[in-house]
Design a protein around this motif. Structure first.
Motif, PDB file in Angstrom:
ATOM      1  N   MET A 175      52.699  29.788  37.676  1.00 27.07           N
ATOM      2  CA  MET A 175      51.467  30.490  38.015  1.00 27.07           C
ATOM      3  C   MET A 175      51.259  30.500  39.526  1.00 27.07           C
ATOM      4  O   MET A 175      51.448  29.486  40.199  1.00 27.07           O
ATOM      5  N   VAL A 176      50.867  31.653  40.048  1.00 23.88           N
ATOM      6  CA  VAL A 176      50.477  31.793  41.449  1.00 23.88           C
ATOM      7  C   VAL A 176      49.043  32.309  41.477  1.00 23.88           C
ATOM      8  O   VAL A 176      48.739  33.344  40.871  1.00 23.88           O
ATOM      9  N   GLY A 177      48.168  31.579  42.145  1.00 19.63           N
ATOM     10  CA  GLY A 177      46.763  31.958  42.197  1.00 19.63           C
ATOM     11  C   GLY A 177      46.389  32.564  43.533  1.00 19.63           C
ATOM     12  O   GLY A 177      46.762  32.042  44.584  1.00 19.63           O
ATOM     13  N   PHE A 178      45.669  33.686  43.494  1.00 15.92           N
ATOM     14  CA  PHE A 178      45.176  34.337  44.708  1.00 15.92           C
ATOM     15  C   PHE A 178      43.672  34.069  44.815  1.00 15.92           C
ATOM     16  O   PHE A 178      42.885  34.559  44.002  1.00 15.92           O
ATOM     17  N   ILE A 179      43.309  33.276  45.813  1.00 22.27           N
ATOM     18  CA  ILE A 179      41.924  32.847  45.953  1.00 22.27           C
ATOM     19  C   ILE A 179      41.041  34.025  46.347  1.00 22.27           C
ATOM     20  O   ILE A 179      41.372  34.799  47.244  1.00 22.27           O
ATOM     21  N   GLN A 180      39.914  34.155  45.659  1.00 24.84           N
ATOM     22  CA  GLN A 180      38.954  35.228  45.879  1.00 24.84           C
ATOM     23  C   GLN A 180      37.567  34.630  46.111  1.00 24.84           C
ATOM     24  O   GLN A 180      37.307  33.488  45.753  1.00 24.84           O
ATOM     25  N   GLY A 181      36.680  35.430  46.715  1.00 21.13           N
ATOM     26  CA  GLY A 181      35.294  34.999  46.854  1.00 21.13           C
ATOM     27  C   GLY A 181      34.827  34.812  48.277  1.00 21.13           C
ATOM     28  O   GLY A 181      33.634  34.637  48.531  1.00 21.13           O
ATOM     29  N   GLN A 182      35.764  34.854  49.244  1.00 14.08           N
ATOM     30  CA  GLN A 182      35.397  34.705  50.658  1.00 14.08           C
ATOM     31  C   GLN A 182      35.740  35.979  51.437  1.00 14.08           C
ATOM     32  O   GLN A 182      36.126  35.928  52.599  1.00 14.08           O
ATOM     33  N   GLY A 183      35.630  37.108  50.777  1.00  7.96           N
ATOM     34  CA  GLY A 183      35.909  38.381  51.434  1.00  7.96           C
ATOM     35  C   GLY A 183      37.373  38.762  51.455  1.00  7.96           C
ATOM     36  O   GLY A 183      37.763  39.696  52.169  1.00  7.96           O
ATOM     37  N   GLU A 184      38.213  38.067  50.669  1.00  5.77           N
ATOM     38  CA  GLU A 184      39.633  38.425  50.617  1.00  5.77           C
ATOM     39  C   GLU A 184      39.811  39.749  49.870  1.00  5.77           C
ATOM     40  O   GLU A 184      39.044  40.065  48.962  1.00  5.77           O
ATOM     41  N   TYR A 201      56.840  35.346  38.393  1.00  3.96           N
ATOM     42  CA  TYR A 201      55.596  34.587  38.410  1.00  3.96           C
ATOM     43  C   TYR A 201      54.493  35.311  37.642  1.00  3.96           C
ATOM     44  O   TYR A 201      54.501  36.537  37.532  1.00  3.96           O
ATOM     45  N   ASN A 202      53.557  34.529  37.143  1.00  3.82           N
ATOM     46  CA  ASN A 202      52.309  35.067  36.619  1.00  3.82           C
ATOM     47  C   ASN A 202      51.248  34.924  37.701  1.00  3.82           C
ATOM     48  O   ASN A 202      51.046  33.831  38.236  1.00  3.82           O
ATOM     49  N   MET A 203      50.605  36.038  38.048  1.00  4.48           N
ATOM     50  CA  MET A 203      49.588  36.025  39.097  1.00  4.48           C
ATOM     51  C   MET A 203      48.196  36.064  38.488  1.00  4.48           C
ATOM     52  O   MET A 203      47.976  36.729  37.482  1.00  4.48           O
ATOM     53  N   GLN A 204      47.276  35.363  39.154  1.00  3.98           N
ATOM     54  CA  GLN A 204      45.919  35.299  38.631  1.00  3.98           C
ATOM     55  C   GLN A 204      44.940  35.089  39.778  1.00  3.98           C
ATOM     56  O   GLN A 204      45.180  34.268  40.664  1.00  3.98           O
ATOM     57  N   PRO A 205      43.820  35.832  39.798  1.00  3.02           N
ATOM     58  CA  PRO A 205      42.791  35.560  40.808  1.00  3.02           C
ATOM     59  C   PRO A 205      42.115  34.225  40.527  1.00  3.02           C
ATOM     60  O   PRO A 205      41.934  33.835  39.369  1.00  3.02           O
ATOM     61  N   VAL A 206      41.752  33.523  41.589  1.00  2.00           N
ATOM     62  CA  VAL A 206      41.135  32.201  41.454  1.00  2.00           C
ATOM     63  C   VAL A 206      39.873  32.156  42.304  1.00  2.00           C
ATOM     64  O   VAL A 206      39.910  32.480  43.497  1.00  2.00           O
ATOM     65  N   ASN A 207      38.771  31.771  41.692  1.00  2.00           N
ATOM     66  CA  ASN A 207      37.527  31.553  42.424  1.00  2.00           C
ATOM     67  C   ASN A 207      37.257  30.054  42.456  1.00  2.00           C
ATOM     68  O   ASN A 207      37.122  29.414  41.412  1.00  2.00           O
TER      69      ASN A 207
END
Length: 403
Positions: A175-184, A201-207
């Motif tokens: 799993m690879v997480g893309f951090i969201q919530g700070q204007g990304e 990879y499995n990609m997923q947004p992460v807050n």
């Protein structure tokens, strides 16, 4: 000129598509040999994929016969490639060629699978006729299926086919997480990178404010172009993630540019302070470089208006890489839009490895600054060299675990 929002999307395209793919996928080929003398030589990565197959693969190629010479050549090249795949895999790759033009039902089958025909304009005896042509393939492994809608000639064939087989053969994708919530930017902003990364990879947004997220489930977390600050609780979560051996990929600059106001300012984020605690000092400056990307400037000449490309020295173009490193393997050049210099202030327990540096004629400008397109630049504006603008830090960054 481009709007400020497009700057972020281009930054994502350059940094993520050209660098993140190599960071996360260094063991899979994303760089193919385009040299003339090796165009028909399979890469080592393809050979590894074929030799490690545990389950048969069936390739159904949909090609229209009797069409243009270029299509026939693509068909023959793809068949030769499949013959070699079958041989190297010990017969684990099976294939068949079908001409959809011979059967309406087969044509519908191809289209329902996701292989759409191309409409070619054919000139015959001073007349232009349209011809419907198929040149795609369906790849099956067990109950899983992947589609190559259009098979491109040349080395792109190997890339597409091996990527498809690898995608089907990987069972447990990290799993690879893309951090969201700070204007990304959202994940949808860099679809090209996502298409390539999903092979392995499995990609997923992460807050980070979401209490149900278990960060230890992610092999890597990516922070790409945050515009706002993180809360103390969010930064503690990142510290805990690193302390447990997690990996972070950060695409961040301490400065930003606005083409509407023609000014460059500091990014309002506390990420720089958090990085400084780890020994990474991201400076409040613009790196300028005589090796640079270009922007289009409108100019008037009498009654005519035209656009001229001029060097924009605030966008360093890296053409030489300081070390042989997986992150930059296979890259010819990388352009960074509004980069800050990076200095290492940590101790010897950590290893700091620059992988992106400015050229031998570069410099820095403090913030705020004004982008003067009319300025006449000279060598005196570039008194510095080899400024670090991209680096890897590894070791026990937080706690005792090595990240």
């Amino acid at each position: 000129m481009k709007h400020k929002k497009s700057i972020a999307s281009q930054l994502v395209l350059i940094v993520v598509a050209l660098v993140l793919l190599n960071v996360l996928s260094e063991r899979f080929f994303f760089r193919l040999d385009f040299t003339e003398d090796k165009i028909y030589t399979l890469s080592n990565a393809t050979k590894d994929i074929l030799e490690s197959l545990d389950e048969p693969v069936t390739v159904t190629a949909y090609f229209t016969k009797g069409s243009q010479p270029e299509i026939e050549k693509a068909r023959n090249d793809f068949k030769d490639l499949l013959i070699e795949y079958s041989s190297l895999s010990g017969g684990m790759v099976n294939y068949e060629f079908i001409d959809p033009a011979k059967d309406q039902a087969i044509e519908q089958e191809a289209m329902q699978s996701g292989i759409q025909p191309l409409i070619l304009n054919i000139r015959e005896k001073d007349q232009v006729k349209q011809q419907k042509v198929f040149l795609g393939a369906k790849i099956q492994m067990g109950e899983q299926t992947d589609i190559i809608p259009v098979i491109q000639p040349g080395t792109a064939m190997e890339y597409a086919l091996s990527s498809s087989i690898k995608k089907l053969s990987v069972i447990d994708k990290p799993m690879v997480g893309f951090i969201q919530g700070q204007g990304e930017p959202g994940i949808s902003s860099y679809q090209q990178a996502m298409q390539q990364l999903q092979v392995l990879y499995n990609m997923q947004p992460v807050n980070l404010t979401d209490t149900i997220n278990n960060l230890s489930a992610f092999k890597t977390l990516a922070i790409v172009a945050p515009a706002d600050s993180f809360s103390d609780a969010q930064l503690r979560k990142l510290d805990d993630y690193l302390a447990n051996g997690g990996n972070l990929f950060i695409a961040y600059s301490n400065v930003e540019g606005d083409f509407q106001t023609m000014r460059g300012t500091v990014v309002n984020s506390n990420l720089a302070g958090w990085l400084a605690e780890k020994g990474l000092a991201v400076e409040n400056n613009f790196v300028i470089d005589k090796s640079a990307g270009t922007v289009g400037v409108r100019q008037q000449a009498g009654a005519m208006t035209f656009t001229r490309q001029i060097p924009f020295y605030y966008w360093p173009m890296v053409k030489e890489f300081p070390v042989e490193f997986p992150i930059t393997k296979g890259l010819e050049q990388v352009t960074l839009q509004f980069a800050s210099s990076i200095n290492f202030t940590g101790d010897t327990t950590l290893r700091f490895t620059p992988f992106l540096q400015s050229s031998k004629k570069s410099g820095t400008l403090s913030t705020p600054t004004y982008f003067n397109i009319q300025k006449q630049w000279g060598d005196n504006d570039f008194p510095l060299s080899n400024l670090t603008i991209g680096a890897v830090l590894d070791g026990a960054i937080v706690g005792d675990a090595v990240s």
